[in-house]
Write a protein that holds these residues in place. Structure first.
Motif, mmCIF file in Angstrom:
data_model
loop_
_atom_site.group_PDB
_atom_site.id
_atom_site.type_symbol
_atom_site.label_atom_id
_atom_site.label_comp_id
_atom_site.label_asym_id
_atom_site.label_seq_id
_atom_site.Cartn_x
_atom_site.Cartn_y
_atom_site.Cartn_z
ATOM 1 N N LEU A 278 13.375 4.840 -19.305
ATOM 2 C CA LEU A 278 12.772 5.812 -18.973
ATOM 3 C C LEU A 278 11.921 6.292 -19.946
ATOM 4 C CD1 LEU A 278 15.811 7.704 -17.527
ATOM 5 C CD2 LEU A 278 13.946 7.453 -16.329
ATOM 6 N N GLU A 279 11.857 5.991 -21.377
ATOM 7 C CA GLU A 279 10.777 6.374 -22.319
ATOM 8 C C GLU A 279 9.857 5.434 -22.309
ATOM 9 O OE1 GLU A 279 11.075 8.980 -24.674
ATOM 10 O OE2 GLU A 279 12.604 9.720 -23.242
ATOM 11 N N THR B 266 12.167 -14.639 -23.252
ATOM 12 C CA THR B 266 12.089 -13.007 -22.857
ATOM 13 C C THR B 266 11.063 -12.801 -21.965
ATOM 14 O OG1 THR B 266 12.939 -12.631 -25.431
ATOM 15 C CG2 THR B 266 11.975 -10.752 -24.048
ATOM 16 N N VAL B 267 11.503 -11.801 -21.133
ATOM 17 C CA VAL B 267 10.497 -11.408 -20.249
ATOM 18 C C VAL B 267 10.475 -9.791 -20.290
ATOM 19 C CG1 VAL B 267 10.214 -11.208 -17.444
ATOM 20 C CG2 VAL B 267 11.392 -13.226 -18.475
ATOM 21 N N GLU B 268 9.199 -9.165 -19.922
ATOM 22 C CA GLU B 268 9.211 -7.929 -19.791
ATOM 23 C C GLU B 268 8.683 -7.422 -18.456
ATOM 24 O OE1 GLU B 268 7.006 -5.352 -23.121
ATOM 25 O OE2 GLU B 268 5.603 -5.674 -21.605
ATOM 26 N N TYR B 269 9.312 -6.616 -17.840
ATOM 27 C CA TYR B 269 8.919 -6.229 -16.600
ATOM 28 C C TYR B 269 8.658 -4.564 -16.591
ATOM 29 C CZ TYR B 269 10.997 -10.468 -14.135
ATOM 30 O OH TYR B 269 10.983 -11.497 -13.680
ATOM 31 N N PRO B 270 7.537 -4.102 -15.859
ATOM 32 C CA PRO B 270 7.239 -2.921 -15.923
ATOM 33 C C PRO B 270 8.522 -1.871 -15.358
ATOM 34 C CG PRO B 270 5.657 -4.158 -14.893
ATOM 35 C CD PRO B 270 6.766 -5.049 -14.967
ATOM 36 N N ALA B 271 8.588 -0.832 -15.625
ATOM 37 C CA ALA B 271 9.716 -0.020 -15.266
ATOM 38 C C ALA B 271 9.141 1.558 -15.234
ATOM 39 C CB ALA B 271 10.949 -0.011 -15.702
ATOM 40 N N GLY B 272 7.895 1.766 -14.645
ATOM 41 C CA GLY B 272 7.465 3.144 -14.642
ATOM 42 C C GLY B 272 7.826 4.042 -13.315
ATOM 43 N N PHE B 273 9.097 4.278 -13.289
ATOM 44 C CA PHE B 273 9.481 4.938 -11.955
ATOM 45 C C PHE B 273 9.582 6.446 -11.909
ATOM 46 C CE2 PHE B 273 12.994 3.365 -14.374
ATOM 47 C CZ PHE B 273 13.862 4.246 -14.434
ATOM 48 N N MET B 274 9.874 7.105 -11.212
ATOM 49 C CA MET B 274 10.178 8.427 -11.146
ATOM 50 C C MET B 274 11.619 8.584 -10.494
ATOM 51 S SD MET B 274 8.996 11.782 -8.652
ATOM 52 C CE MET B 274 7.436 11.427 -9.206
ATOM 53 N N LEU B 275 12.720 8.832 -11.561
ATOM 54 C CA LEU B 275 13.793 9.020 -11.270
ATOM 55 C C LEU B 275 14.355 10.253 -10.521
ATOM 56 C CD1 LEU B 275 16.740 8.111 -11.830
ATOM 57 C CD2 LEU B 275 16.859 9.208 -13.742
ATOM 58 N N VAL B 276 14.929 10.206 -9.291
ATOM 59 C CA VAL B 276 15.363 11.288 -8.604
ATOM 60 C C VAL B 276 16.860 11.151 -8.531
ATOM 61 C CG1 VAL B 276 15.390 12.870 -6.602
ATOM 62 C CG2 VAL B 276 13.122 11.760 -7.419
ATOM 63 N N ALA B 277 17.680 12.236 -8.810
ATOM 64 C CA ALA B 277 19.142 11.902 -8.751
ATOM 65 C C ALA B 277 19.808 13.340 -8.108
ATOM 66 C CB ALA B 277 19.871 11.736 -10.183
ATOM 67 N N SER B 278 21.087 12.917 -7.415
ATOM 68 C CA SER B 278 21.765 14.109 -6.986
ATOM 69 C C SER B 278 23.212 13.948 -7.285
ATOM 70 C CB SER B 278 21.623 14.368 -5.439
ATOM 71 O OG SER B 278 21.802 13.209 -4.809
ATOM 72 N N MET B 279 23.929 14.982 -7.221
ATOM 73 C CA MET B 279 25.295 15.108 -7.637
ATOM 74 C C MET B 279 25.996 16.279 -6.910
ATOM 75 S SD MET B 279 25.357 15.797 -11.461
ATOM 76 C CE MET B 279 27.055 16.209 -11.719
ATOM 77 N N HIS C 142 8.964 0.526 -9.652
ATOM 78 C CA HIS C 142 7.955 0.733 -10.651
ATOM 79 C C HIS C 142 6.744 1.488 -9.746
ATOM 80 C CE1 HIS C 142 5.144 0.148 -13.787
ATOM 81 N NE2 HIS C 142 4.240 -0.542 -12.891
ATOM 82 N N ASN C 143 6.236 2.600 -10.030
ATOM 83 C CA ASN C 143 5.099 3.255 -9.370
ATOM 84 C C ASN C 143 5.609 4.001 -8.214
ATOM 85 O OD1 ASN C 143 2.830 2.331 -11.181
ATOM 86 N ND2 ASN C 143 2.528 0.629 -10.009
ATOM 87 N N GLY C 144 6.890 3.930 -8.107
ATOM 88 C CA GLY C 144 7.473 4.699 -6.876
ATOM 89 C C GLY C 144 8.797 5.433 -7.385
ATOM 90 N N VAL D 120 0.959 -1.216 0.022
ATOM 91 C CA VAL D 120 -0.024 0.054 0.182
ATOM 92 C C VAL D 120 0.692 1.112 0.046
ATOM 93 C CG1 VAL D 120 -2.103 -1.179 1.186
ATOM 94 C CG2 VAL D 120 -0.153 0.142 2.504
ATOM 95 N N GLN D 121 2.044 1.191 -0.043
ATOM 96 C CA GLN D 121 3.058 2.125 -0.209
ATOM 97 C C GLN D 121 3.936 2.194 -1.332
ATOM 98 O OE1 GLN D 121 5.361 2.431 3.628
ATOM 99 N NE2 GLN D 121 3.768 3.726 4.585
ATOM 100 N N ARG D 122 4.157 3.263 -1.913
ATOM 101 C CA ARG D 122 4.945 3.189 -3.044
ATOM 102 C C ARG D 122 6.347 3.090 -2.668
ATOM 103 N NH1 ARG D 122 2.204 5.219 -7.401
ATOM 104 N NH2 ARG D 122 0.179 6.271 -7.087
ATOM 105 N N PRO D 123 7.086 2.402 -3.702
ATOM 106 C CA PRO D 123 8.520 1.574 -3.340
ATOM 107 C C PRO D 123 9.564 3.206 -3.345
ATOM 108 C CG PRO D 123 7.710 0.861 -5.289
ATOM 109 C CD PRO D 123 6.601 1.470 -4.800
ATOM 110 N N PHE D 124 10.394 2.999 -2.643
ATOM 111 C CA PHE D 124 11.574 3.978 -2.834
ATOM 112 C C PHE D 124 12.849 3.008 -2.792
ATOM 113 C CE2 PHE D 124 14.816 6.486 -0.906
ATOM 114 C CZ PHE D 124 14.730 7.676 -1.372
ATOM 115 N N ARG D 125 13.448 3.011 -3.887
ATOM 116 C CA ARG D 125 14.524 2.275 -3.826
ATOM 117 C C ARG D 125 15.776 3.518 -4.115
ATOM 118 N NH1 ARG D 125 14.051 -2.601 -2.693
ATOM 119 N NH2 ARG D 125 15.868 -3.193 -3.854
ATOM 120 N N SER D 126 16.860 3.086 -3.325
ATOM 121 C CA SER D 126 18.131 3.852 -3.545
ATOM 122 C C SER D 126 19.421 2.968 -3.473
ATOM 123 C CB SER D 126 18.118 4.796 -2.101
ATOM 124 O OG SER D 126 19.210 5.530 -2.099
#
Length: 393
Positions: free
Chosen positions: A81-82, A94-107, A57-59, A25-31
Motif C-alpha cells: 500500500l505504501e 526475486t520477482v517484483e510485481y506492480p501493486a498500485g491498487f485502490m483499496l476499498v473495504a467494507s465491514m 494494479h491500476n484498478g 482497456v478496462q481497469r481491473p476490479f478484484r474481490s
C-alpha cells in the motif's frame, strides 16, 4: 496507454488473458473471498505468480467483510500500500510485481451488525465490539485514506421520488479530475494521479494558505494523527479540489500572482459542485486574461475573483480596485480595440485577448461583459450555463 499495457502484462503472466484478447482497456476490479491465503493475496509459488494485489494494479481491490480476513493476510498488504510494488523472493530469484491498487473495504460495526444503530439494540457481549475492531491493526487503518460510517436508510427515503446524482454525471466529473491530474504531472514519468505523489511533490503541488495550514495543525494535534496521515490528508484534499473544479480558479490565480506578486487576489467559491460544459483550460485562460488586464491597464493592487450560481448559470466575476475602464472603450471592449498583445514590460504576451475571450465564451453559450464599479475599479462578469443531469456526455 502505459497503464493499459502494464495491466495487460500482469494478467498475461498470470494466465488471465483469454484467447483472442489483446490489450486490456478496462481497469481491473478484484474481490477475493475472506478465506483467501497470504500467497493468493500477494503472489507467490515455486515460480512466483501475481497475487490479487497485483491483478488489481491500476484498478480496485475490494475486500468485503474486512475483519473476517485472516489478520496475516491483511498485514502483508501494508508495505504494498505504501510502495505500490510487491517483492517476492525465492531461493533462486526475486520477482517484483506492480501493486498500485485502490483499496476499498467494507465491514459491519460489530459481530451482530447493530452497534450504533438508530433503532435496533446491539446484542454483542461487553468487549466484543472492541475485539471485533481489533482484528484490523492500527497501521493498516492508518493507510486507508477515508473512513465513512454508513447509517441505515429509512424506508421513507428508499421510496422517495427525489432523484439522485446520475452515475454518468459522476463519471464525467472523475474523468475531468483525472485529466487535470494528468496535466499537472505532465513530464513526470510514471506519475498520473495525486495518490502517487511523494512528500517532496506535496510541497510543490499542494500548497496551503495560512488558514488551511492552521486548521490541519490543530487536527493533527487534537486527533494525534501520524506523519503518514498528514501526507494522505493533503492528497485527498487535492483530489477533492480537483473534483470540485477549484483547480481552474486556483491555477489562474497562481499564474497571475507568479508574474504580479504585489497584487492581492482574493477568491470566493461555493461549497456546492458546479459542472460547466467548457474545457477547464479555456476557463482558466479567460480568467488569467481578465486578471492581467486589471493589473496592466487598470493599475490595480487588489483583485476579487468570485464564483457563484444564479439559476442554471455559473457566474465568474473578476473585480478590481484600479482606475476602471476608460469611458471611450466601454462600448467596444470586446471588438479588439482594447486588446493589448504585450504587457507593460514589453516581454510577455497578454494572452488570448478580450475579443477572443468573448468569442470563446459565446461559443459555449455564455456571456461576458465589463463595467465600471460605483466605488472605483472595474468588474468583468462571465456567465456560463451549467451542465444538468439530463445533458449527454
Amino acid at each position: 496507454l502505459h497503464e493499459s499495457l502494464e495491466t495487460t502484462k500482469i494478467h498475461s503472466v498470470a494466465g488471465k488473458i483469454g484467447g483472442g484478447a489483446s490489450l486490456m482497456v478496462q481497469r481491473p476490479f478484484r474481490s477475493p473471498h475472506h478465506t483467501i491465503s497470504n500467497v493468493a493475496m500477494v503472489g507467490g509459488g515455486t515460480f512466483p505468480q501475481p497475487g490479487e494485489i497485483s491483478l488489481a494494479h491500476n484498478g480496485v481491490l475490494f475486500l468485503d467483510e474486512l475483519p473476517e480476513f485472516n489478520r496475516s493476510v491483511l498485514e502483508v498488504m501494508r508495505q504494498p500500500l505504501e510502495d505500490r510494488v510487491i517483492n517476492i523472493s525465492r531461493a533462486r530469484f526475486t520477482v517484483e510485481y506492480p501493486a498500485g491498487f485502490m483499496l476499498v473495504a467494507s465491514m459491519n460495526p460489530c459481530p451482530c451488525g447493530y452497534y450504533n444503530h438508530p433503532t435496533k439494540e446491539c446484542t454483542c457481549a461487553p468487549g466484543a465490539v472492541h475485539r471485533y475492531m481489533g482484528r484490523i491493526s492500527g497501521p493498516l487503518l492508518d493507510r486507508i485514506d477515508l473512513h465513512i460510517e454508513v447509517t441505515p436508510v429509512a424506508p421513507g427515503e428508499l421510496s422517495s421520488a427525489a432523484p439522485g446524482e446520475r452515475s454518468a454525471v459522476i463519471r464525467e466529473r472523475v474523468i475531468r479530475a483525472r485529466a487535470l491530474q494528468a496535466e499537472r504531472f505532465r513530464g513526470i514519468e510514471g506519475l498520473y494521479t495525486n495518490a502517487m505523489m511523494n512528500s517532496a511533490m506535496l510541497r510543490a503541488f499542494c500548497p496551503l494558505d495560512g488558514a488551511a495550514e492552521a486548521l490541519l495543525m490543530r487536527a493533527m494535534e487534537r486527533l494525534g494523527l501520524s506523519a503518514r496521515a498528514y501526507d494522505r490528508i493533503l492528497k485527498v484534499a487535492r483530489t477533492i479540489a480537483d473534483l470540485a473544479g477549484e483547480e481552474v480558479i486556483g491555477s489562474a490565480v497562481a499564474k497571475t500572482q507568479k508574474h504580479y506578486p504585489d497584487v492581492e487576489v482574493h477568491v470566493s467559491v461555493p461549497h456546492e459542485l458546479m459542472m460547466v460544459p467548457m474545457d477547464p483550460l479555456l476557463i482558466e485562460q479567460v480568467l488569467v486574461n481578465l486578471m492581467e488586464n486589471a493589473v496592466i491597464h487598470g493599475g490595480t493592487s487588489r483583485i476579487d475573483v468570485t464564483l457563484s450560481q444564479q439559476g442554471g448559470d455559473a457566474v465568474f466575476t473578476v473585480a478590481d480596485n484600479g482606475r476602471g475602464i476608460p469611458l471611450h472603450l466601454l462600448n467596444k471592449l470586446f471588438d479588439g480595440a482594447a486588446r493589448s498583445d504585450r504587457s507593460s514590460d514589453g516581454k510577455r504576451s497578454m494572452g488570448i485577448g478580450l475579443s477572443v475571450c468573448r468569442t470563446v465564451v459565446l461559443a459555449h453559450g455564455g456571456t461576458i461583459r465589463g463595467e465600471n464599479k460605483k466605488d472605483g475599479g472595474a468588474c468583468f462578469t462571465v456567465t456560463l450555463p451549467m451542465k444538468g443531469d439530463d445533458d449527454e456526455d
